[in-house]
Design a protein around this motif. Sequence first.
Motif, PDB file in Angstrom:
ATOM      1  N   GLN A  80      53.171  39.616  28.558  1.00  0.00           N
ATOM      2  CA  GLN A  80      53.370  38.967  27.264  1.00  0.00           C
ATOM      3  C   GLN A  80      54.780  39.215  26.752  1.00  0.00           C
ATOM      4  OE1 GLN A  80      50.221  40.660  24.944  1.00  0.00           O
ATOM      5  NE2 GLN A  80      48.654  39.349  25.842  1.00  0.00           N
ATOM      6  N   GLN A  81      55.244  40.461  26.849  1.00  0.00           N
ATOM      7  CA  GLN A  81      56.582  40.798  26.370  1.00  0.00           C
ATOM      8  C   GLN A  81      57.667  40.081  27.159  1.00  0.00           C
ATOM      9  OE1 GLN A  81      56.512  45.103  26.490  1.00  0.00           O
ATOM     10  NE2 GLN A  81      55.670  45.236  24.423  1.00  0.00           N
ATOM     11  N   ALA A  82      57.413  39.852  28.456  1.00  0.00           N
ATOM     12  CA  ALA A  82      58.393  39.165  29.290  1.00  0.00           C
ATOM     13  C   ALA A  82      58.390  37.658  29.046  1.00  0.00           C
ATOM     14  CB  ALA A  82      58.118  39.459  30.766  1.00  0.00           C
ATOM     15  N   GLY A  83      57.314  37.157  28.436  1.00  0.00           N
ATOM     16  CA  GLY A  83      57.246  35.730  28.136  1.00  0.00           C
ATOM     17  C   GLY A  83      57.004  34.847  29.345  1.00  0.00           C
ATOM     18  N   VAL A  84      56.418  35.395  30.403  1.00  0.00           N
ATOM     19  CA  VAL A  84      56.152  34.579  31.589  1.00  0.00           C
ATOM     20  C   VAL A  84      54.759  33.952  31.497  1.00  0.00           C
ATOM     21  CG1 VAL A  84      57.666  35.967  33.051  1.00  0.00           C
ATOM     22  CG2 VAL A  84      55.225  36.453  33.001  1.00  0.00           C
ATOM     23  N   GLU A  85      54.585  32.851  32.222  1.00  0.00           N
ATOM     24  CA  GLU A  85      53.291  32.179  32.283  1.00  0.00           C
ATOM     25  C   GLU A  85      52.358  32.986  33.175  1.00  0.00           C
ATOM     26  OE1 GLU A  85      52.426  28.635  31.481  1.00  0.00           O
ATOM     27  OE2 GLU A  85      54.133  28.553  30.122  1.00  0.00           O
ATOM     28  N   PHE A  86      51.133  33.205  32.699  1.00  0.00           N
ATOM     29  CA  PHE A  86      50.131  33.899  33.499  1.00  0.00           C
ATOM     30  C   PHE A  86      48.743  33.578  32.984  1.00  0.00           C
ATOM     31  CE2 PHE A  86      50.875  36.701  29.962  1.00  0.00           C
ATOM     32  CZ  PHE A  86      49.654  37.334  29.718  1.00  0.00           C
ATOM     33  N   THR A  87      47.756  33.828  33.832  1.00  0.00           N
ATOM     34  CA  THR A  87      46.363  33.632  33.462  1.00  0.00           C
ATOM     35  C   THR A  87      45.599  34.895  33.823  1.00  0.00           C
ATOM     36  OG1 THR A  87      46.519  31.272  33.939  1.00  0.00           O
ATOM     37  CG2 THR A  87      44.309  32.195  33.810  1.00  0.00           C
ATOM     38  N   VAL A  88      44.756  35.339  32.916  1.00  0.00           N
ATOM     39  CA  VAL A  88      43.906  36.497  33.166  1.00  0.00           C
ATOM     40  C   VAL A  88      42.547  35.996  33.647  1.00  0.00           C
ATOM     41  CG1 VAL A  88      42.723  38.454  32.098  1.00  0.00           C
ATOM     42  CG2 VAL A  88      45.080  37.934  31.468  1.00  0.00           C
ATOM     43  N   HIS A  89      42.043  36.604  34.712  1.00  0.00           N
ATOM     44  CA  HIS A  89      40.730  36.279  35.257  1.00  0.00           C
ATOM     45  C   HIS A  89      39.880  37.544  35.239  1.00  0.00           C
ATOM     46  CE1 HIS A  89      42.150  32.408  36.873  1.00  0.00           C
ATOM     47  NE2 HIS A  89      43.214  33.060  37.308  1.00  0.00           N
ATOM     48  N   ALA A  90      38.758  37.483  34.529  1.00  0.00           N
ATOM     49  CA  ALA A  90      37.839  38.619  34.489  1.00  0.00           C
ATOM     50  C   ALA A  90      36.613  38.295  35.334  1.00  0.00           C
ATOM     51  CB  ALA A  90      37.420  38.912  33.055  1.00  0.00           C
ATOM     52  N   TYR A  91      36.046  39.305  35.943  1.00  0.00           N
ATOM     53  CA  TYR A  91      34.812  39.145  36.710  1.00  0.00           C
ATOM     54  C   TYR A  91      34.035  40.448  36.632  1.00  0.00           C
ATOM     55  CZ  TYR A  91      37.439  41.624  40.337  1.00  0.00           C
ATOM     56  OH  TYR A  91      38.183  42.549  41.012  1.00  0.00           O
ATOM     57  N   GLU A  92      32.775  40.380  36.959  1.00  0.00           N
ATOM     58  CA  GLU A  92      31.909  41.557  36.918  1.00  0.00           C
ATOM     59  C   GLU A  92      32.156  42.397  38.163  1.00  0.00           C
ATOM     60  OE1 GLU A  92      29.673  43.931  34.777  1.00  0.00           O
ATOM     61  OE2 GLU A  92      30.067  41.883  34.098  1.00  0.00           O
ATOM     62  N   HIS A  93      32.701  43.582  37.974  1.00  0.00           N
ATOM     63  CA  HIS A  93      32.988  44.483  39.096  1.00  0.00           C
ATOM     64  C   HIS A  93      31.723  45.215  39.536  1.00  0.00           C
ATOM     65  CE1 HIS A  93      34.619  47.651  41.550  1.00  0.00           C
ATOM     66  NE2 HIS A  93      34.223  48.556  40.686  1.00  0.00           N
ATOM     67  N   ASP A  94      31.487  45.244  40.834  1.00  0.00           N
ATOM     68  CA  ASP A  94      30.351  45.971  41.402  1.00  0.00           C
ATOM     69  C   ASP A  94      30.855  47.329  41.888  1.00  0.00           C
ATOM     70  OD1 ASP A  94      28.264  47.030  42.873  1.00  0.00           O
ATOM     71  OD2 ASP A  94      28.043  45.292  44.199  1.00  0.00           O
ATOM     72  N   PRO A  95      30.430  48.431  41.276  1.00  0.00           N
ATOM     73  CA  PRO A  95      30.917  49.761  41.664  1.00  0.00           C
ATOM     74  C   PRO A  95      30.611  50.134  43.123  1.00  0.00           C
ATOM     75  CG  PRO A  95      29.617  49.880  39.643  1.00  0.00           C
ATOM     76  CD  PRO A  95      29.506  48.486  40.159  1.00  0.00           C
ATOM     77  N   ALA A  96      29.653  49.455  43.740  1.00  0.00           N
ATOM     78  CA  ALA A  96      29.283  49.770  45.125  1.00  0.00           C
ATOM     79  C   ALA A  96      30.167  49.072  46.157  1.00  0.00           C
ATOM     80  CB  ALA A  96      27.818  49.402  45.366  1.00  0.00           C
TER      81      ALA A  96
ATOM     82  N   GLY B  67      39.912  44.266  46.446  1.00  0.00           N
ATOM     83  CA  GLY B  67      40.649  43.014  46.594  1.00  0.00           C
ATOM     84  C   GLY B  67      39.790  41.883  47.117  1.00  0.00           C
ATOM     85  N   GLU B  68      38.983  42.160  48.127  1.00  0.00           N
ATOM     86  CA  GLU B  68      38.098  41.125  48.663  1.00  0.00           C
ATOM     87  C   GLU B  68      37.061  40.728  47.624  1.00  0.00           C
ATOM     88  OE1 GLU B  68      36.565  42.367  52.455  1.00  0.00           O
ATOM     89  OE2 GLU B  68      38.575  42.536  53.300  1.00  0.00           O
ATOM     90  N   GLU B  69      36.597  41.699  46.847  1.00  0.00           N
ATOM     91  CA  GLU B  69      35.658  41.399  45.770  1.00  0.00           C
ATOM     92  C   GLU B  69      36.311  40.449  44.767  1.00  0.00           C
ATOM     93  OE1 GLU B  69      32.985  43.740  42.437  1.00  0.00           O
ATOM     94  OE2 GLU B  69      35.045  44.427  42.773  1.00  0.00           O
ATOM     95  N   ALA B  70      37.558  40.697  44.417  1.00  0.00           N
ATOM     96  CA  ALA B  70      38.269  39.844  43.463  1.00  0.00           C
ATOM     97  C   ALA B  70      38.411  38.425  44.011  1.00  0.00           C
ATOM     98  CB  ALA B  70      39.641  40.423  43.140  1.00  0.00           C
ATOM     99  N   ALA B  71      38.818  38.292  45.274  1.00  0.00           N
ATOM    100  CA  ALA B  71      38.987  36.968  45.871  1.00  0.00           C
ATOM    101  C   ALA B  71      37.667  36.196  45.863  1.00  0.00           C
ATOM    102  CB  ALA B  71      39.512  37.100  47.301  1.00  0.00           C
ATOM    103  N   GLN B  72      36.603  36.862  46.225  1.00  0.00           N
ATOM    104  CA  GLN B  72      35.297  36.216  46.247  1.00  0.00           C
ATOM    105  C   GLN B  72      34.850  35.840  44.833  1.00  0.00           C
ATOM    106  OE1 GLN B  72      32.048  38.551  47.897  1.00  0.00           O
ATOM    107  NE2 GLN B  72      31.247  36.704  48.853  1.00  0.00           N
ATOM    108  N   ALA B  73      35.007  36.749  43.896  1.00  0.00           N
ATOM    109  CA  ALA B  73      34.579  36.493  42.514  1.00  0.00           C
ATOM    110  C   ALA B  73      35.368  35.345  41.885  1.00  0.00           C
ATOM    111  CB  ALA B  73      34.733  37.761  41.671  1.00  0.00           C
TER     112      ALA B  73
END
Length: 165
Positions: free
Chosen positions: A19-35, A40-46
């Motif tokens: 935000q401070q840098a003023g660059v374009e970005f998108t935040v993606h939230a997903y339900e993390h599985d502790p197991a 990284g693979e979990e993020a890609a799949q989610a």
Amino acid sequence: MAKKSRKQSGGTPATVALQQAGVEFTVHAYEHDPAVASYGEEAAQALGVDPGQVFKTLVTDVDGTLTVAVVPVSGSLDLKALAAAVGGKRAAMADPAAAERTTGYVRGGISPLGQRKRLPTVLDASASGLETVCVSAGRRGLEVELAPADLAALTGAVLAPIARP
């Protein structure tokens, strides 16, 4: 993937830095599985994106200097190539406690952005061929999508071929 937009909802040092840098970005939230074994693979799949577009942040030790490697989750880090990219001789994975202490993030949520102490950073050269990449936004279950050039500029990263398939 979603269209790029600047998010004003914040919370992590990574999103604040963006935000401070003023660059374009998108935040993606997903339900993390502790197991899950691979964050990284979990993020890609989610997120439903190619694992070659989601990058993991690995903290390493190159000749006694903590160094960040950012590589696609679809591959692995080539430690020799990383050492060469920063003019070092030998690289190894950093002690997890040292990585957490130095970056201010927990394992599985280490972002290359907004770290407590700015570390030398190397971004895998494959990122330069992509419109956007996703990296951790500073906690498990939260990714940020941005242009690779912005990621490199904000982290001071050098681009080098440091990933193996």
